[in-house]
Design a protein around this motif. Structure first.
Motif, mmCIF file in Angstrom:
data_model
loop_
_atom_site.group_PDB
_atom_site.id
_atom_site.type_symbol
_atom_site.label_atom_id
_atom_site.label_comp_id
_atom_site.label_asym_id
_atom_site.label_seq_id
_atom_site.Cartn_x
_atom_site.Cartn_y
_atom_site.Cartn_z
ATOM 1 N N ARG A 37 0.866 -1.385 0.045
ATOM 2 C CA ARG A 37 0.015 -0.060 -0.034
ATOM 3 C C ARG A 37 0.844 1.314 0.026
ATOM 4 O O ARG A 37 0.497 2.418 -0.522
ATOM 5 C CB ARG A 37 -0.909 -0.008 1.071
ATOM 6 C CG ARG A 37 -1.919 -1.101 0.870
ATOM 7 C CD ARG A 37 -3.379 -1.029 2.147
ATOM 8 N NE ARG A 37 -3.966 -2.071 2.008
ATOM 9 C CZ ARG A 37 -4.976 -2.592 1.099
ATOM 10 N NH1 ARG A 37 -4.987 -2.011 -0.268
ATOM 11 N NH2 ARG A 37 -5.328 -3.699 1.051
ATOM 12 N N GLN A 38 2.104 1.209 0.404
ATOM 13 C CA GLN A 38 3.073 2.494 0.347
ATOM 14 C C GLN A 38 3.602 2.634 -0.897
ATOM 15 O O GLN A 38 4.052 4.021 -1.008
ATOM 16 C CB GLN A 38 4.099 2.450 1.719
ATOM 17 C CG GLN A 38 4.980 1.454 1.741
ATOM 18 C CD GLN A 38 6.040 1.553 0.613
ATOM 19 O OE1 GLN A 38 6.347 2.853 0.446
ATOM 20 N NE2 GLN A 38 6.734 0.717 -0.413
ATOM 21 N N TRP A 39 3.763 1.595 -1.749
ATOM 22 C CA TRP A 39 4.499 1.646 -2.823
ATOM 23 C C TRP A 39 3.877 2.590 -3.713
ATOM 24 O O TRP A 39 4.853 3.409 -4.451
ATOM 25 C CB TRP A 39 4.612 0.108 -3.390
ATOM 26 C CG TRP A 39 5.837 0.144 -4.436
ATOM 27 C CD1 TRP A 39 7.104 -0.198 -4.323
ATOM 28 C CD2 TRP A 39 5.412 0.307 -5.871
ATOM 29 N NE1 TRP A 39 7.573 -0.023 -5.651
ATOM 30 C CE2 TRP A 39 6.579 0.096 -6.460
ATOM 31 C CE3 TRP A 39 4.284 0.491 -6.961
ATOM 32 C CZ2 TRP A 39 6.855 0.215 -7.706
ATOM 33 C CZ3 TRP A 39 4.383 0.454 -8.061
ATOM 34 C CH2 TRP A 39 5.583 0.274 -8.723
ATOM 35 N N PRO A 40 2.599 2.673 -4.108
ATOM 36 C CA PRO A 40 1.959 3.704 -5.054
ATOM 37 C C PRO A 40 2.693 5.086 -4.688
ATOM 38 O O PRO A 40 2.904 6.009 -5.614
ATOM 39 C CB PRO A 40 0.594 3.526 -5.248
ATOM 40 C CG PRO A 40 0.442 2.324 -4.532
ATOM 41 C CD PRO A 40 1.603 2.061 -3.786
ATOM 42 N N SER A 41 2.472 5.286 -3.620
ATOM 43 C CA SER A 41 2.842 6.825 -2.859
ATOM 44 C C SER A 41 4.350 7.108 -3.310
ATOM 45 O O SER A 41 4.747 8.504 -3.742
ATOM 46 C CB SER A 41 2.538 7.117 -1.673
ATOM 47 O OG SER A 41 3.354 6.301 -0.636
ATOM 48 N N ALA A 42 5.182 5.917 -3.033
ATOM 49 C CA ALA A 42 6.591 6.264 -3.267
ATOM 50 C C ALA A 42 6.804 6.403 -4.713
ATOM 51 O O ALA A 42 7.608 7.330 -5.188
ATOM 52 C CB ALA A 42 7.393 5.022 -2.744
ATOM 53 N N TYR A 91 0.308 5.352 -10.215
ATOM 54 C CA TYR A 91 -0.222 4.070 -9.839
ATOM 55 C C TYR A 91 -1.244 4.404 -8.481
ATOM 56 O O TYR A 91 -1.210 5.293 -7.804
ATOM 57 C CB TYR A 91 0.512 3.407 -9.064
ATOM 58 C CG TYR A 91 1.376 2.174 -9.966
ATOM 59 C CD1 TYR A 91 0.663 1.023 -10.669
ATOM 60 C CD2 TYR A 91 2.749 2.591 -10.439
ATOM 61 C CE1 TYR A 91 0.989 0.369 -11.472
ATOM 62 C CE2 TYR A 91 3.157 1.568 -11.563
ATOM 63 C CZ TYR A 91 2.356 0.421 -12.004
ATOM 64 O OH TYR A 91 2.973 -0.369 -12.942
ATOM 65 N N ALA A 92 -2.615 3.818 -8.959
ATOM 66 C CA ALA A 92 -3.690 3.906 -7.931
ATOM 67 C C ALA A 92 -3.208 2.943 -6.971
ATOM 68 O O ALA A 92 -2.280 1.866 -6.887
ATOM 69 C CB ALA A 92 -4.735 3.374 -8.251
ATOM 70 N N GLU A 93 -3.739 2.961 -5.602
ATOM 71 C CA GLU A 93 -3.682 1.904 -4.586
ATOM 72 C C GLU A 93 -3.961 0.650 -5.143
ATOM 73 O O GLU A 93 -4.841 0.192 -5.893
ATOM 74 C CB GLU A 93 -4.481 2.543 -3.274
ATOM 75 C CG GLU A 93 -4.286 1.120 -2.061
ATOM 76 C CD GLU A 93 -5.055 1.919 -1.041
ATOM 77 O OE1 GLU A 93 -5.537 0.792 0.010
ATOM 78 O OE2 GLU A 93 -5.085 3.092 -0.485
ATOM 79 N N PRO A 94 -3.277 -0.469 -4.760
ATOM 80 C CA PRO A 94 -3.364 -1.811 -4.976
ATOM 81 C C PRO A 94 -4.775 -2.415 -4.684
ATOM 82 O O PRO A 94 -5.125 -2.108 -3.489
ATOM 83 C CB PRO A 94 -2.253 -2.564 -4.597
ATOM 84 C CG PRO A 94 -1.821 -1.954 -3.385
ATOM 85 C CD PRO A 94 -2.235 -0.400 -3.711
ATOM 86 N N THR A 113 -3.438 -0.461 -11.108
ATOM 87 C CA THR A 113 -3.927 0.385 -12.136
ATOM 88 C C THR A 113 -2.933 1.534 -12.328
ATOM 89 O O THR A 113 -2.601 2.315 -11.413
ATOM 90 C CB THR A 113 -5.409 0.820 -11.815
ATOM 91 O OG1 THR A 113 -6.277 -0.358 -11.649
ATOM 92 C CG2 THR A 113 -5.728 1.683 -12.938
ATOM 93 N N LEU A 114 -2.360 1.563 -13.285
ATOM 94 C CA LEU A 114 -1.402 2.517 -14.051
ATOM 95 C C LEU A 114 -2.008 3.454 -14.775
ATOM 96 O O LEU A 114 -2.716 3.262 -16.031
ATOM 97 C CB LEU A 114 -0.224 1.797 -14.515
ATOM 98 C CG LEU A 114 0.803 2.882 -15.092
ATOM 99 C CD1 LEU A 114 1.604 3.901 -13.996
ATOM 100 C CD2 LEU A 114 1.972 2.131 -15.984
ATOM 101 N N THR A 115 -1.917 4.648 -14.501
ATOM 102 C CA THR A 115 -2.439 5.835 -15.343
ATOM 103 C C THR A 115 -1.307 6.587 -16.163
ATOM 104 O O THR A 115 -0.338 7.127 -15.313
ATOM 105 C CB THR A 115 -3.359 6.881 -14.839
ATOM 106 O OG1 THR A 115 -4.444 6.075 -14.202
ATOM 107 C CG2 THR A 115 -3.961 7.804 -15.802
ATOM 108 N N VAL A 116 -1.350 6.560 -17.218
ATOM 109 C CA VAL A 116 -0.055 7.223 -17.979
ATOM 110 C C VAL A 116 -0.850 8.595 -18.774
ATOM 111 O O VAL A 116 -1.938 8.453 -19.457
ATOM 112 C CB VAL A 116 0.344 6.325 -19.306
ATOM 113 C CG1 VAL A 116 1.429 7.317 -20.067
ATOM 114 C CG2 VAL A 116 0.864 5.066 -18.552
ATOM 115 N N ARG A 117 -0.134 9.714 -18.428
ATOM 116 C CA ARG A 117 -0.556 11.220 -18.908
ATOM 117 C C ARG A 117 0.432 11.733 -19.877
ATOM 118 O O ARG A 117 1.676 11.405 -19.603
ATOM 119 C CB ARG A 117 -1.135 12.016 -17.939
ATOM 120 C CG ARG A 117 -2.211 11.654 -17.053
ATOM 121 C CD ARG A 117 -2.701 12.764 -15.998
ATOM 122 N NE ARG A 117 -3.812 12.376 -15.427
ATOM 123 C CZ ARG A 117 -4.207 11.496 -14.486
ATOM 124 N NH1 ARG A 117 -3.290 10.673 -14.023
ATOM 125 N NH2 ARG A 117 -5.351 11.113 -14.169
#
Length: 154
Positions: A37-42, A91-94, A113-117
Motif C-alpha cells: 500500500r505504501q508503494w504507489p505513493s513512493a 499508480y492507484a492503491e493496489p 492500475t497505472l495511469t499514463v498522461r
C-alpha cells in the motif's frame, strides 16, 4: 501456459517453505499489505529508493513481451521512467486480492492500475495489471518481493 508455470512454481515454493517457530500469519499479512500500500505513493513521488526497496536484491521480475529483469535492471528502468518529461505515470492503491503466508514465504495476488498522461495532463493510457508476487522474509524480518509476475488485463 505461462500462468500455469507461474502457479506451479509458486506452489512448489510454498510446499518447500517451513517455519520452526509459531507463525504470526496475521502480522506477516499486515506487514506485506502495508508494504504494497505504501508503494504507489513512493512511485508517484518518484522516490526511487523506496520504489526499489520493495524488491529483494535477488528479485526476478517477469512481464509479458519483455525480458526478465533483475533488481538493477528494474531500478534503472524506473529511473528512466521518472526522467521522462513527455509523460507522467501514476499508480492507484493496489487491489490486494489474496495474501497467503507460509513460513518465510508468501504469495500475493494483486491488481494494479497505472495511469499514463501526456505532458499536457491528458490520459493517454490506463493499464490494469494482474500480478502474482512471491515475497520472502529478509534477514532483518522485513518482507520483499522475490518473484514478481505481472500481466495486463485486456
Amino acid at each position: 501456459m505461462i500462468r500455469a508455470a507461474a502457479v506451479a512454481v509458486v506452489g512448489a515454493l510454498l510446499v518447500a517453505a517451513c517455519s520452526t517457530s509459531a507463525p504470526d500469519r496475521a502480522g506477516d499479512r499486515a506487514a506485506i499489505e502495508a508494504a504494497l500500500r505504501q508503494w504507489p505513493s513512493a512511485f508517484n513521488a518518484k522516490r526511487i529508493d523506496d520504489v526499489c526497496g520493495l524488491f529483494a536484491d535477488d528479485v526476478v521480475l517477469v512481464y509479458p513481451d519483455s525480458p526478465d529483469r533483475d533488481h538493477r535492471e528494474f531500478c534503472d528502468q524506473m529511473r528512466a521512467l521518472f526522467a521522462d518529461r513527455s509523460k507522467s505515470f501514476t499508480y492507484a492503491e493496489p487491489d490486494i486480492r489474496e495474501v497467503r503466508v507460509d513460513g518465510d514465504l508468501a504469495v500475493v495476488r494483486v491488481m494494479w492500475t497505472l495511469t499514463v498522461r501526456d505532458a499536457a495532463g491528458r490520459v493517454v493510457e490506463t493499464v490494469v495489471e494482474d500480478g502474482v508476487d512471491v515475497f520472502s522474509r529478509q534477514s532483518d524480518g522485513s518482507w520483499k518481493i522475490h518473484i514478481s509476475h505481472a500481466f495486463t488485463k485486456e
